[in-house]
Scaffold this motif. Structure first.
Motif, PDB file in Angstrom:
ATOM      1  N   UNK A  74      -0.339  20.640  -2.499  1.00  0.00           N
ATOM      2  CA  UNK A  74       0.746  20.431  -3.467  1.00  0.00           C
ATOM      3  C   UNK A  74       2.003  19.850  -2.818  1.00  0.00           C
ATOM      4  N   UNK A  75       1.886  19.386  -1.566  1.00  0.00           N
ATOM      5  CA  UNK A  75       3.035  18.762  -0.895  1.00  0.00           C
ATOM      6  C   UNK A  75       3.347  17.418  -1.560  1.00  0.00           C
ATOM      7  N   UNK A  76       4.570  16.920  -1.394  1.00  0.00           N
ATOM      8  CA  UNK A  76       4.901  15.613  -1.967  1.00  0.00           C
ATOM      9  C   UNK A  76       3.941  14.521  -1.489  1.00  0.00           C
ATOM     10  N   UNK A  77       3.641  13.586  -2.377  1.00  0.00           N
ATOM     11  CA  UNK A  77       2.708  12.497  -2.068  1.00  0.00           C
ATOM     12  C   UNK A  77       3.518  11.312  -1.534  1.00  0.00           C
ATOM     13  N   UNK A  78       3.720  11.271  -0.225  1.00  0.00           N
ATOM     14  CA  UNK A  78       4.485  10.191   0.400  1.00  0.00           C
ATOM     15  C   UNK A  78       3.544   9.317   1.217  1.00  0.00           C
ATOM     16  N   UNK A  79       3.620   8.023   1.021  1.00  0.00           N
ATOM     17  CA  UNK A  79       2.684   7.124   1.700  1.00  0.00           C
ATOM     18  C   UNK A  79       3.414   5.899   2.232  1.00  0.00           C
ATOM     19  N   UNK A  80       3.106   5.546   3.463  1.00  0.00           N
ATOM     20  CA  UNK A  80       3.661   4.329   4.065  1.00  0.00           C
ATOM     21  C   UNK A  80       2.571   3.262   4.097  1.00  0.00           C
ATOM     22  N   UNK A  81       2.906   2.057   3.627  1.00  0.00           N
ATOM     23  CA  UNK A  81       1.962   0.946   3.647  1.00  0.00           C
ATOM     24  C   UNK A  81       2.582  -0.198   4.443  1.00  0.00           C
ATOM     25  N   UNK A  82       1.929  -0.541   5.532  1.00  0.00           N
ATOM     26  CA  UNK A  82       2.415  -1.647   6.362  1.00  0.00           C
ATOM     27  C   UNK A  82       1.551  -2.864   6.037  1.00  0.00           C
ATOM     28  N   UNK A  83       2.088  -3.776   5.262  1.00  0.00           N
ATOM     29  CA  UNK A  83       1.362  -4.998   4.898  1.00  0.00           C
ATOM     30  C   UNK A  83       1.801  -6.117   5.836  1.00  0.00           C
ATOM     31  N   UNK A  84       1.055  -7.208   5.888  1.00  0.00           N
ATOM     32  CA  UNK A  84       1.413  -8.266   6.841  1.00  0.00           C
ATOM     33  C   UNK A  84       2.846  -8.778   6.682  1.00  0.00           C
ATOM     34  N   UNK A  85       3.358  -8.814   5.444  1.00  0.00           N
ATOM     35  CA  UNK A  85       4.694  -9.397   5.264  1.00  0.00           C
ATOM     36  C   UNK A  85       5.784  -8.422   4.863  1.00  0.00           C
ATOM     37  N   UNK A  86       5.450  -7.161   4.670  1.00  0.00           N
ATOM     38  CA  UNK A  86       6.457  -6.209   4.209  1.00  0.00           C
ATOM     39  C   UNK A  86       5.960  -4.788   4.390  1.00  0.00           C
ATOM     40  N   UNK A  87       6.897  -3.873   4.430  1.00  0.00           N
ATOM     41  CA  UNK A  87       6.573  -2.449   4.530  1.00  0.00           C
ATOM     42  C   UNK A  87       6.997  -1.765   3.237  1.00  0.00           C
ATOM     43  N   UNK A  88       6.133  -0.893   2.738  1.00  0.00           N
ATOM     44  CA  UNK A  88       6.445  -0.150   1.514  1.00  0.00           C
ATOM     45  C   UNK A  88       6.391   1.341   1.802  1.00  0.00           C
ATOM     46  N   UNK A  89       7.491   2.033   1.519  1.00  0.00           N
ATOM     47  CA  UNK A  89       7.506   3.495   1.583  1.00  0.00           C
ATOM     48  C   UNK A  89       7.442   4.000   0.146  1.00  0.00           C
ATOM     49  N   UNK A  90       6.294   4.555  -0.214  1.00  0.00           N
ATOM     50  CA  UNK A  90       6.090   5.075  -1.568  1.00  0.00           C
ATOM     51  C   UNK A  90       6.411   6.566  -1.530  1.00  0.00           C
ATOM     52  N   UNK A  91       7.525   6.941  -2.129  1.00  0.00           N
ATOM     53  CA  UNK A  91       8.046   8.307  -2.013  1.00  0.00           C
ATOM     54  C   UNK A  91       7.811   9.094  -3.301  1.00  0.00           C
ATOM     55  N   UNK A 144      11.601  -4.006   4.201  1.00  0.00           N
ATOM     56  CA  UNK A 144      11.045  -2.708   3.801  1.00  0.00           C
ATOM     57  C   UNK A 144      11.529  -2.394   2.384  1.00  0.00           C
ATOM     58  N   UNK A 145      10.605  -1.935   1.557  1.00  0.00           N
ATOM     59  CA  UNK A 145      10.933  -1.553   0.188  1.00  0.00           C
ATOM     60  C   UNK A 145      10.745  -0.048   0.051  1.00  0.00           C
ATOM     61  N   UNK A 146      11.777   0.614  -0.438  1.00  0.00           N
ATOM     62  CA  UNK A 146      11.717   2.058  -0.672  1.00  0.00           C
ATOM     63  C   UNK A 146      11.485   2.255  -2.163  1.00  0.00           C
ATOM     64  N   UNK A 147      10.352   2.875  -2.483  1.00  0.00           N
ATOM     65  CA  UNK A 147       9.918   2.981  -3.882  1.00  0.00           C
ATOM     66  C   UNK A 147       9.750   4.446  -4.272  1.00  0.00           C
ATOM     67  N   UNK A 165      15.344  -3.465  -0.555  1.00  0.00           N
ATOM     68  CA  UNK A 165      15.622  -3.072  -1.937  1.00  0.00           C
ATOM     69  C   UNK A 165      14.992  -1.715  -2.207  1.00  0.00           C
ATOM     70  N   UNK A 166      15.418  -1.109  -3.307  1.00  0.00           N
ATOM     71  CA  UNK A 166      14.819   0.133  -3.798  1.00  0.00           C
ATOM     72  C   UNK A 166      14.223  -0.162  -5.169  1.00  0.00           C
ATOM     73  N   UNK A 167      13.018   0.345  -5.389  1.00  0.00           N
ATOM     74  CA  UNK A 167      12.291   0.060  -6.631  1.00  0.00           C
ATOM     75  C   UNK A 167      11.897   1.367  -7.302  1.00  0.00           C
ATOM     76  N   UNK A 168      12.070   1.417  -8.623  1.00  0.00           N
ATOM     77  CA  UNK A 168      11.742   2.652  -9.332  1.00  0.00           C
ATOM     78  C   UNK A 168      11.152   2.341 -10.702  1.00  0.00           C
ATOM     79  N   UNK A 169      10.830   3.390 -11.420  1.00  0.00           N
ATOM     80  CA  UNK A 169      10.345   3.287 -12.800  1.00  0.00           C
ATOM     81  C   UNK A 169      11.087   4.313 -13.636  1.00  0.00           C
TER      82      UNK A 169
END
Ligand SMILES: [Fe+2]
Ligand SMILES: [Fe+2]
Length: 254
Positions: free
Chosen positions: A98-115, A148-151, A187-191
Motif C-alpha cells: 500500500x506504499x505510494x506508487x512512484x516510478x521513474x522512467x528514463x527514456x532516451x530523450x527525457x526523464x519522467x518521475x511519475x509520482x 525531466x518531467x514531474x508528473x 515542467x510539471x504535468x497533472x490531471x
C-alpha cells in the motif's frame, strides 16, 4: 525534439447507468487515435484516475487497453485509483503493497518521475515525505542534459474550478523546494481537473490535461446538471519539448 501525448482521467468502470460502456468507449477512442497517428510519439503519459472505483476488474480493463497501445505508456494513480490493485494489474507488483506508487522512467530523450499524489480513501492530494525524498533522489540521479518531467494527479495549486480546488494537492511548498533544486526539470504535468489548464508553479510550466471521461465547467460557464459535462468530447494534450522550451497543443476528439 521530444514529443509526447498527455491523457488523464479515463475513470474506467464509471457507471453512468451503462455498466462502464461510456468510459470504455471514450478511452478506446483516445487510444485508437494515438495508435492511428502516422507519426511517432516518444511517449504517452496518463496522469491518473485510470479507473473509477479501483477494482481488479477495472484494472484488468485498463491493463488490456494501455498494454495494447503501440506507444510507451507511463502512468500514475489518482484519487479514484487503489494502490494494491493498480500495482497488481498495471505494474505486475504486490497487491498487498500500500506504499505510494512512484516510478521513474528514463527514456532516451527525457526523464519522467511519475509520482503518487493520492491519499488512500480521500479525494484531495499530497506528496508525502517518502515520495518527495524519492523524487529528490530520482532527479539528482537523472541525466542533467535531458529534460525531466514531474508528473502526478492532483494540481498543486488552485485552477479556479469550484469542484476541484477544494480537493487539489496540498503541502505544495515542499514540492516547490524539491523542483527548484533541479534545473533540468522542464515542467510539471497533472490531471484531476477534467479541464485543460496551463499555469506556472515554482517558475515552471504546469499543465493539466483535459479529462477523457468528462469535462469540468468553469463557474462562469454555468452548470447544467452539475459542474461536470459528459457531453463535451474527449480531449488530449500533445507536449513538445524543444530548444529548452515546452509547447503544448490541445486536441478535441469528436
Ligand atoms: Fe478524475
Ligand atoms: Fe481525480
Amino acid at each position: 525534439m521530444f514529443v509526447f501525448a498527455h491523457i488523464s482521467d479515463t475513470h474506467l468502470g464509471q457507471d453512468r447507468a451503462d455498466g462502464g460502456a461510456r468510459a470504455l468507449e471514450r478511452t478506446e477512442r483516445v487510444l485508437r487515435a494515438l495508435d492511428a497517428l502516422p507519426g511517432e510519439l516518444d511517449a504517452v503519459v496518463h496522469t491518473g484516475d485510470v479507473t473509477d472505483h479501483g477494482t481488479p476488474e477495472e484494472y484488468a480493463q485498463a491493463a488490456k487497453l494501455l498494454g495494447a497501445s503501440r506507444h510507451t505508456v507511463l502512468h500514475c494513480p489518482g484519487n479514484h485509483d487503489a494502490r494494491g490493485p493498480y500495482r497488481a494489474a498495471l505494474l505486475d507488483g504486490d497487491p498487498d503493497d500500500s506504499a505510494p506508487v512512484n516510478r521513474l522512467h528514463v527514456l532516451p530523450g527525457a526523464t519522467f518521475a511519475m509520482c503518487d499524489s493520492s491519499i488512500p480513501g480521500r479525494g484531495d492530494g499530497y506528496l508525502d515525505d517518502a515520495t518527495l525524498d524519492w523524487l529528490d533522489a530520482a532527479l539528482a540521479g537523472a541525466h542533467r542534459d535531458r529534460p525531466a518531467f514531474v508528473c502526478f494527479h492532483h494540481p498543486p495549486l488552485r485552477l479556479h474550478g469550484q469542484y476541484v480546488d477544494p480537493i487539489r494537492q496540498f503541502g505544495e511548498e515542499r514540492l516547490a523546494a524539491v523542483v527548484e533544486r533541479h534545473p533540468h526539470v522542464a515542467a510539471l504535468l497533472c490531471g484531476h481537473s477534467h479541464t485543460p489548464a496551463v499555469t506556472a508553479f515554482a517558475g515552471l510550466p504546469l499543465v493539466a490535461a483535459p479529462g477523457v471521461v468528462s469535462s469540468l465547467r468553469m463557474p462562469w460557464e454555468g452548470e447544467q446538471n452539475g459542474p461536470l459535462d459528459y457531453e463535451l468530447p474527449p480531449m488530449l494534450a500533445y507536449h513538445v519539448h524543444d530548444d529548452g522550451r515546452l509547447t503544448t497543443h490541445f486536441r478535441v476528439l469528436p
